[in-house]
Design a protein around this motif. Structure first.
Motif, PDB file in Angstrom:
ATOM      1  N   UNK A   1      36.302 -14.888  10.149  1.00 32.32           N
ATOM      2  CA  UNK A   1      37.375 -14.421  11.395  1.00 32.32           C
ATOM      3  C   UNK A   1      37.328 -13.024  11.569  1.00 32.32           C
ATOM      4  N   UNK A   2      37.042 -12.464  10.468  1.00 28.98           N
ATOM      5  CA  UNK A   2      37.230 -10.820  10.522  1.00 28.98           C
ATOM      6  C   UNK A   2      36.306 -10.362  11.538  1.00 28.98           C
ATOM      7  N   UNK A   3      35.019 -10.981  11.721  1.00 33.33           N
ATOM      8  CA  UNK A   3      33.985 -10.427  12.469  1.00 33.33           C
ATOM      9  C   UNK A   3      34.172 -10.914  13.833  1.00 33.33           C
ATOM     10  N   UNK A   4      34.993 -12.172  13.888  1.00 27.35           N
ATOM     11  CA  UNK A   4      35.104 -12.804  15.069  1.00 27.35           C
ATOM     12  C   UNK A   4      36.151 -11.944  15.832  1.00 27.35           C
TER      13      UNK A   4
ATOM     14  N   UNK B   1      32.246 -15.540  -1.028  1.00 24.56           N
ATOM     15  CA  UNK B   1      31.205 -14.923  -0.221  1.00 24.56           C
ATOM     16  C   UNK B   1      31.840 -13.947   0.990  1.00 24.56           C
ATOM     17  N   UNK B   2      32.585 -14.746   1.624  1.00 28.89           N
ATOM     18  CA  UNK B   2      33.196 -13.842   2.780  1.00 28.89           C
ATOM     19  C   UNK B   2      33.915 -12.570   2.408  1.00 28.89           C
ATOM     20  N   UNK B   3      34.501 -12.628   1.469  1.00 28.24           N
ATOM     21  CA  UNK B   3      35.423 -11.580   0.899  1.00 28.24           C
ATOM     22  C   UNK B   3      34.442 -10.453   0.433  1.00 28.24           C
ATOM     23  N   UNK B   4      33.312 -10.727  -0.118  1.00 25.97           N
ATOM     24  CA  UNK B   4      32.335  -9.906  -0.681  1.00 25.97           C
ATOM     25  C   UNK B   4      31.616  -9.255   0.265  1.00 25.97           C
ATOM     26  N   UNK B   5      31.063 -10.146   1.442  1.00 21.40           N
ATOM     27  CA  UNK B   5      30.314  -9.618   2.537  1.00 21.40           C
ATOM     28  C   UNK B   5      31.523  -8.789   3.491  1.00 21.40           C
TER      29      UNK B   5
ATOM     30  N   UNK C   1      33.759  -6.637   2.597  1.00 18.55           N
ATOM     31  CA  UNK C   1      33.878  -5.506   2.069  1.00 18.55           C
ATOM     32  C   UNK C   1      32.609  -4.569   2.006  1.00 18.55           C
ATOM     33  N   UNK C   2      31.449  -5.311   1.910  1.00 15.11           N
ATOM     34  CA  UNK C   2      30.101  -4.444   2.128  1.00 15.11           C
ATOM     35  C   UNK C   2      29.838  -4.221   3.531  1.00 15.11           C
ATOM     36  N   UNK C   3      30.117  -5.128   4.312  1.00 19.98           N
ATOM     37  CA  UNK C   3      29.832  -4.993   5.693  1.00 19.98           C
ATOM     38  C   UNK C   3      30.932  -4.211   6.729  1.00 19.98           C
ATOM     39  N   UNK C   4      32.070  -4.812   6.775  1.00 20.87           N
ATOM     40  CA  UNK C   4      32.940  -4.370   7.484  1.00 20.87           C
ATOM     41  C   UNK C   4      33.797  -3.252   7.085  1.00 20.87           C
ATOM     42  N   UNK C   5      33.847  -3.125   5.563  1.00 22.96           N
ATOM     43  CA  UNK C   5      34.885  -1.944   5.354  1.00 22.96           C
ATOM     44  C   UNK C   5      33.774  -0.880   5.057  1.00 22.96           C
ATOM     45  N   UNK C   6      32.768  -1.111   4.216  1.00 23.88           N
ATOM     46  CA  UNK C   6      31.871   0.043   3.844  1.00 23.88           C
ATOM     47  C   UNK C   6      30.640   0.197   4.977  1.00 23.88           C
ATOM     48  N   UNK C   7      30.325  -0.623   5.800  1.00 21.00           N
ATOM     49  CA  UNK C   7      29.523  -0.435   6.839  1.00 21.00           C
ATOM     50  C   UNK C   7      28.157  -0.426   6.400  1.00 21.00           C
ATOM     51  N   UNK C   8      27.842  -1.318   5.581  1.00 21.54           N
ATOM     52  CA  UNK C   8      26.502  -1.442   5.151  1.00 21.54           C
ATOM     53  C   UNK C   8      25.840  -2.350   5.699  1.00 21.54           C
ATOM     54  N   UNK C   9      24.749  -2.352   6.635  1.00 24.41           N
ATOM     55  CA  UNK C   9      23.881  -3.267   6.879  1.00 24.41           C
ATOM     56  C   UNK C   9      23.489  -4.190   6.138  1.00 24.41           C
ATOM     57  N   UNK C  10      23.406  -5.729   6.380  1.00 19.77           N
ATOM     58  CA  UNK C  10      23.293  -6.694   5.385  1.00 19.77           C
ATOM     59  C   UNK C  10      22.197  -7.636   6.124  1.00 19.77           C
ATOM     60  N   UNK C  11      21.025  -8.076   5.130  1.00 14.71           N
ATOM     61  CA  UNK C  11      20.104  -9.143   5.473  1.00 14.71           C
ATOM     62  C   UNK C  11      20.150  -9.990   4.305  1.00 14.71           C
ATOM     63  N   UNK C  12      20.299 -11.175   5.089  1.00 15.57           N
ATOM     64  CA  UNK C  12      20.482 -12.456   4.321  1.00 15.57           C
ATOM     65  C   UNK C  12      19.661 -13.447   4.638  1.00 15.57           C
ATOM     66  N   UNK C  13      18.863 -14.153   3.798  1.00 20.01           N
ATOM     67  CA  UNK C  13      17.821 -15.323   4.218  1.00 20.01           C
ATOM     68  C   UNK C  13      18.517 -16.470   3.393  1.00 20.01           C
TER      69      UNK C  13
ATOM     70  N   UNK D   1      25.736 -15.162  15.069  1.00 16.30           N
ATOM     71  CA  UNK D   1      25.833 -14.365  16.386  1.00 16.30           C
ATOM     72  C   UNK D   1      26.758 -13.107  16.484  1.00 16.30           C
ATOM     73  N   UNK D   2      27.915 -13.440  15.768  1.00 18.49           N
ATOM     74  CA  UNK D   2      29.099 -12.401  15.803  1.00 18.49           C
ATOM     75  C   UNK D   2      28.796 -11.610  14.699  1.00 18.49           C
ATOM     76  N   UNK D   3      27.930 -11.946  13.706  1.00 20.02           N
ATOM     77  CA  UNK D   3      27.848 -11.187  12.517  1.00 20.02           C
ATOM     78  C   UNK D   3      26.906  -9.853  12.775  1.00 20.02           C
ATOM     79  N   UNK D   4      25.792 -10.322  13.641  1.00 24.06           N
ATOM     80  CA  UNK D   4      24.727  -9.576  13.809  1.00 24.06           C
ATOM     81  C   UNK D   4      25.370  -8.159  14.754  1.00 24.06           C
ATOM     82  N   UNK D   5      26.384  -8.497  15.221  1.00 29.89           N
ATOM     83  CA  UNK D   5      26.955  -7.309  16.247  1.00 29.89           C
ATOM     84  C   UNK D   5      27.481  -6.301  14.989  1.00 29.89           C
ATOM     85  N   UNK D   6      27.734  -6.697  13.918  1.00 32.90           N
ATOM     86  CA  UNK D   6      27.988  -5.529  12.825  1.00 32.90           C
ATOM     87  C   UNK D   6      26.831  -5.256  11.881  1.00 32.90           C
TER      88      UNK D   6
END
Lengths: 376, 376
Positions: free
Chosen positions: A95-98, B63-67, B69-81, B96-101
C-alpha cells in the motif's frame, strides 16, 4: 465530481464447488469498459475484495490486473477498504507504494480519522473491525455491540471532521433494516450486527459494503453498492452492478447502474422427466442452475444426468420431500397412523412405487415379530 | 558503483518446529543499519525471499517493512528475483507499482532478455524456473537437464546483450562444484541440478542465490551471497551476511561482509549429565542447540529436561547409538558373537547397565527354550 461505488467482489469465490473466477474476470472486464465511458474522479471499493483471507494466486492476479488497468493505465484514483472476508495484512501489502499513484488501501483503524481528500471532498474510511478490535483500539471494555463500536468510531472521527466540506464515509457493516443474502458471512455470531441509520448523520454520504443486495436499504444518504455477482441462490433475479455518485455543490445524486454478467444464478422447478427432456423453461442453459424437482427418487445419480445437459448445474433439491411435509400437517396427524402405514406412505412418496409383497413380508416381520417380540 | 548482493532470506522459515521470524527481523535490522553506512547504488536479492509459496502474514509484513525502509525511505533501487521456494504470482503482486520507485521484481522468463539498467550497468534476471517451464517457454522438448535449460536461456539472452557494457546476471541455481547445505530444497528430484561455470562466461559478474554457503563456489566472477541465517545444523559455524560488489571501470571487486545474528545454530556434544548440570562449554545459551549426548537412555523425556535449561534446544541425538557402531567394525565381527552376547552388549551400551538376574533368566528362556525349541 463523479465517484463510482462498488464492493463485495469476493474474488476467488467458490459456489457449491464451482470457482466463479471466470465469471468474475468477465464482469470486471465489463466494469473496466464502463469506467472508460464514465471517466470517474475516483472509484471506491467498500470491502470484501477477496472471498477469503488466503486468496489463491488466480484471485490475486485478477485483482492486480483489474486494479492495474484502472489505476496505472486509466489513471483513476482508487480507495479500497478491507471487509470481513479480507485478510487485512495481505490486502494491505504494497500500500505504501500504491499510494504514490493515488491507489489507497485502508485496513487500519489508526487511519479512520485521516480523510483522503480528492477534489476537495473528504473520504473517511472505516474498514471492517471486530467488536474486540474496536474495544482494544479505544481501550474500552464497555463496547459490546456493533452499535456501540461504530458510534465510538464515528465520535472519534467527529473530532477532526470539517463540516464545511463534503464528507463521505466508506464502511463495511450492516445498517438496521438492511436486506440480507445467504452469501454474506455474519459479522459476529450471537450479536445483533446492525447499526442505526442516524448514527451516520454527520456524513453527507455513506458508501457501504457487506450486504449484497444493491437496494438493501432505503435511505437518502446511505447506500450499498451490492455485490459484483449473484453469490447465492437467495440472490436470483437480483441486478448487480455499481453506483454512480455525482456531486455538484452540495447536491449528491446516486444511481445504480446494472452490469450484464456472463452467467446468472437461476432456480428451475418442475418434474425431473421434463427437466431431462428439456421441456422446462430455462432462461439460459449456461446459467448456474439450482433444480428443484419432483418425481426423481427412482433415478440413480440424477445430478449426473442433469449435468450432462445443463453443465452448470450447481444444486438439486428433491421437491417430493417438501410435498410430503404438506400432506401431513403436523406430528399429531402422523401419530394417528399405524407404524406400518407411515412406512408404506413414506416409501410411496419417495419412490412413487408401492411395496412389493416381499418387502411387505419383511416389514411385517420387523414390526410384528422382531420389534414387538411376537412369535414367528 | 556499489552493488549489494544478498539472497535466500527464507522469511517464515520454521526449523524443527521453531519459527525463526524473530531472528529474521533482527538480522534484517542489522542489514538495514549496514545499508545506511554502505549507501549502495542498488541491492540485489537473488531469490528465496520466502521459505514457502504460501508465506504467513507475519512473513509478508516483515518483507514489506524491510523493503519499504530500503526502497521508499532510503531510496535504494532493488532488484529481486524469485527462487525455487517462492510463489511467483504472490511475489510478483504489486510489481507494476513498485517499479515506479525502482523496486524491480522479476519472476517471469519473458523478462530475461530485458536488462534493468542502473548507472549504465545492465542487470539480467533469470528467476528460478523448472526444466519443464523452460521447455515450454522455448517449445523445445529436447531440454531435459538444468545444464541444457540454463544454456538455452543464456543463448537467448546473448542475442540482445551489449558486450560493450558491464553485464551482470542474477540467478537462482546450482553451479557445478558448489557446496550444498541441508536447508536447500533440491531443484528437481533425480536430475543433476548443477550447471558448469563456463556456461556463464558472457557475463562480467554472476550473482546467485540457492546455495546457502557464502563461499559455496570458488570462482573469480560467480558468487553466492549465502543465506540470511544458518538454516540447518549443517551450516553451524558458517558466517552469514551479504556481498559488497564494487565496480569501477571494468574492475569488479567482491567482498563478503558478515552480519551478527541474534542467535546461531550450535551443536553440543558430551555426556547427558554434564549437559544437565551445565558443565559443557556452550557458546551462547540462547543459541539454537542440537545436543548429541551419551548416557541418557535411562532418562524419561530428556528433551524436556534440556529445554528447561536451554530453552532453544531444537534437536537431540542419542550419541550412544553412534558409539556402538564404532565398537563393531563390521557385520562379520558381530556374527562371531553368540546371540546372548550381542543382546547383553547392546543392552549395556544403550543403558549403561548390565542385565539383572531376572532379565538374564528371561533372555535364557527366550533364546534357549522358546526360540531353539528346547524343553523348559
Amino acid at each position: 465530481m463523479k465517484v463510482i461505488h462498488t464492493g463485495d467482489w469476493h474474488l476467488g469465490k467458490i459456489l457449491n464447488g464451482k470457482s466463479l473466477l471466470e465469471d468474475q474476470a468477465y464482469i470486471l472486464d465489463q466494469f473496466i469498459n464502463s469506467m472508460h465511458n464514465e471517466q470517474p474522479d475516483v472509484i471506491v471499493i467498500a470491502g470484501d475484495l477477496y472471498d477469503t483471507s488466503y486468496p489463491n494466486k488466480e484471485a490475486i492476479q485478477l485483482l492486480e490486473k483489474t486494479i492495474n488497468k484502472l489505476n496505472l493505465e486509466m489513471h483513476i484514483p482508487l480507495i479500497i477498504i478491507s471487509g470481513n472476508h479480507d485478510g487485512k495484512e495481505r490486502l494491505d501489502y504494497g500500500s505504501r507504494w500504491f499510494e504514490r499513484s493515488q491507489f489507497y488501501i485502508r485496513t487500519r483503524l489508526e487511519d479512520m480519522n485521516k480523510p483522503i481528500s480528492i477534489n476537495g471532498i473528504d473520504f473517511y474510511t472505516m474498514p471492517f473491525a471486530t467488536i474486540n478490535e474496536i474495544q482494544d483500539y479505544f481501550s474500552d471494555d464497555s463496547i459490546t455491540t456493533h452499535q456501540q463500536a461504530v458510534s465510538k468510531c464515528l465520535k472519534y472521527i467527529q473530532q477532526s471532521i470539517n463540516n464545511e466540506n463534503i464528507n463521505i464515509l466508506i464502511g463495511h457493516l450492516t445498517v438496521q433494516g438492511g436486506i440480507r443474502s445467504e452469501s454474506e458471512r455474519p459479522l459476529t455470531i450471537g450479536t445483533v450486527e446492525s447499526v442505526e441509520e442516524d448514527t451516520f448523520n454527520m456524513f453527507d454520504k455513506v458508501m457501504l459494503g457487506h450486504l449484497h443486495h444493491p437496494f438493501s436499504i432505503n435511505s437518502d444518504f446511505i447506500n450499498y453498492s451490492g455485490s459484483l455477482l449473484q453469490y447465492s441462490f437467495s440472490e436470483v433475479n437480483q441486478a448487480k452492478g455499481y453506483r454512480r455518485v455525482e456531486i455538484e455543490e452540495h447536491q449528491i445524486k446516486d444511481q445504480f447502474i446494472p452490469l450484464k454478467p456472463r452467467r446468472e444464478l437461476e432456480v428451475v422447478e418442475g418434474d425431473y422427466e421434463d427437466a431431462i427432456h428439456e421441456r422446462l423453461a430455462i432462461k439460459n442453459k449456461e446459467n448456474y442452475l439450482h433444480f428443484k424437482l419432483k418425481h426423481m427418487s427412482h433415478v440413480t445419480d440424477p445430478m449426473m444426468h442433469l449435468k450432462q445437459i445443463y453443465k452448470n448445474t450447481l444444486a438439486l433439491t428433491n421437491q417430493s420431500f417438501e410435498f410430503n411435509t404438506s400432506i401431513y400437517q403436523s406430528d399429531e396427524e402422523i401419530q394417528k397412523f399405524e407404524d406400518e402405514t407411515i412406512i408404506k406412505k413414506f416409501y410411496e412418496e419417495i419412490t412413487d412405487e408401492t411395496l412389493t409383497s416381499a418387502q411387505n413380508d419383511k416389514l411385517n416381520y420387523i414390526l410384528n415379530d422382531f420389534l414387538n417380540g411376537g412369535d414367528a
